[in-house]
Design an enzyme around this catalytic site. Sequence first.
Site, PDB file in Angstrom:
ATOM      1  N   PRO A  41      18.001  -0.122  -3.139  1.00 28.23           N
ATOM      2  CG  PRO A  41      17.435  -0.656  -5.319  1.00 28.23           C
ATOM      3  CD  PRO A  41      18.594  -0.585  -4.395  1.00 28.23           C
ATOM      4  N   GLY A  42      15.095  -1.643  -1.598  1.00 25.64           N
ATOM      5  CA  GLY A  42      14.643  -2.757  -0.764  1.00 25.64           C
ATOM      6  C   GLY A  42      13.473  -3.440  -1.452  1.00 25.64           C
ATOM      7  NE  ARG A  43       8.027  -0.203  -2.151  1.00 25.63           N
ATOM      8  CZ  ARG A  43       7.250   0.056  -1.087  1.00 25.63           C
ATOM      9  NH1 ARG A  43       6.226  -0.714  -0.832  1.00 25.63           N
ATOM     10  NH2 ARG A  43       7.474   1.104  -0.322  1.00 25.63           N
ATOM     11  NE  ARG A  45       3.783  -1.566   1.804  1.00 24.12           N
ATOM     12  CZ  ARG A  45       3.162  -1.107   0.742  1.00 24.12           C
ATOM     13  NH1 ARG A  45       2.236  -1.845   0.156  1.00 24.12           N
ATOM     14  NH2 ARG A  45       3.455   0.068   0.245  1.00 24.12           N
ATOM     15  CE1 TYR A 101       3.452   3.782   5.588  1.00 25.23           C
ATOM     16  CE2 TYR A 101       3.410   1.484   4.924  1.00 25.23           C
ATOM     17  CZ  TYR A 101       4.006   2.515   5.611  1.00 25.23           C
ATOM     18  OH  TYR A 101       5.157   2.283   6.309  1.00 25.23           O
ATOM     19  CB  CYS A 151     -10.249  -6.607  18.411  1.00 23.36           C
ATOM     20  SG  CYS A 151     -11.070  -8.178  18.558  1.00 23.36           S
TER      21      CYS A 151
END
Length: 463
Positions: free
Chosen positions: A319-321, A357, A361, A386
């Site tokens: 895992p990362g998150r 994010r 997403y 912008c």
Amino acid sequence: MPLLRLSLVLLLLSPALCAQVAKPTLHEATLHEALLAAHADRAGDPGVATAFRHLAKTYGTPLYIYDQAHIRGQVDALHAAFAPRFSKLRILYAIKANTNPVVISLLKAKGLGAEVVSRGEIETALRVGYAGPEIMFTSSSKNPGEIQRAIELGAVLNVDSLDELGQVQAEARRQKKQARISFRINPGVDPHTIHQINTGIAESKFGLHLQDGIAFKAYEKAKGMPEIRIEGAHCHIGSQITETDGYVLTARKMLGLVKDLKEKLNIKLAFLDLGGGLGIPYEDGQTLMSPEDLAKALEPVWKEGVAAAGYEPTLWLEPGRFFVGGSGYLLTRVNTVKQTPLKTFVNVDAGFNTLMRPAMYKAYHRVRVIGKTKDPQLVDIAGDVCETGDILAEARMLPRAEAGDLVVILDAGAYGFSMASEYNARPMPAEVMVDGNKARVIRRRGTYPELFRNTERATPTKH
Ligand code: LLP
């Protein structure tokens, strides 16, 4: 609030502690407590606000803040769920989630291996002290230099295609070495997550499909190559997965492959890597699978699968998150507030260049206004890039904010800084690590000269 009162009591009781904790002063939360309080929707409390103002004043905004205790706690939680059920277990950290060397070092100190996806991540892992053989290199598109480096170091190459297998074989032969490999397998499982981060479905670009015996044939081919040492099988079905079903189905399919390889090709794998992807709660009141739920759901399938295969490979997870997501806070300052005929925009000094994010997403991140509790308003938190799409949070009821106020975006520790850019010529934000009541800069803020660091010095043109 109990935490703050507790810290006050501790401070009053302990002169030694008082000496250590010079800042913030008595009526304030420790930095760690302030971060937790913001998470628990108590960002309006004056003591909490003092802590955030201290951070903003000392380090500037936009600022990534990480809570060391959270990262450690997440590793412990995963370990506590899996270690009692899986006697052969190895956990790696997918460093792409947060590549700050201090963050990676924390995870390394907890005994985690490193899963990397590029030459840059290989070098990052080496820099924090990983030995080559502790590294797993996954990418569906490795360049020749990356293959060369990974073989030289003795890392495990997670091979994604037959074309790559041939290239790895040729490079290993050139180096007169055996390349350690696993195959990345596409199990054809839909874990029901955001489309862009759904990786194990049949139409995804990743891996060798289980379907039509494609993966099996790759092992058969590799078995006949003296330059190749087959060590494992790998899959990663997606990210921010909130239910156990996809993992269970994947484990069943992968263990079927393990059995087939043993029975038909006499290949015994040292490990079976079920990837990362464990989701975290991004919304208040959100319930999702816990590591305990996942470990419990996998246990019977695993037992059955290894019994059928006649041996047990080591279970790898990467895992990362899960480790870093909830540890991160993006602290940003309100530049202006603007009412249009349709909406109220709170314009802050971070944008999708800082946290991509939401724009990329449509990901939801909770937002807290620091030190404010009154007069709730329906607002959009708008970034300083912008582009119309630069909205960090849409249609939120938040206490009224004004120019100069601080706003914190929660759960920004994974794929926050690591996906940030200098778009719109804004230097990279700083990163700070909080340990109890101490904070330290673990990446200094970018500078304006750095914006030109790799460019030719242009001569001013005369008209
Ligand atoms: N292993 C492999 C092979 C991966 O591709 C990934 C993530 C992981 C492990 C770790 O996944 P995690 O446990 O962090 O879910 N930028 C997106 C997420 C992209 C994930 C890419 N691969 C986001 O911000 O949600």
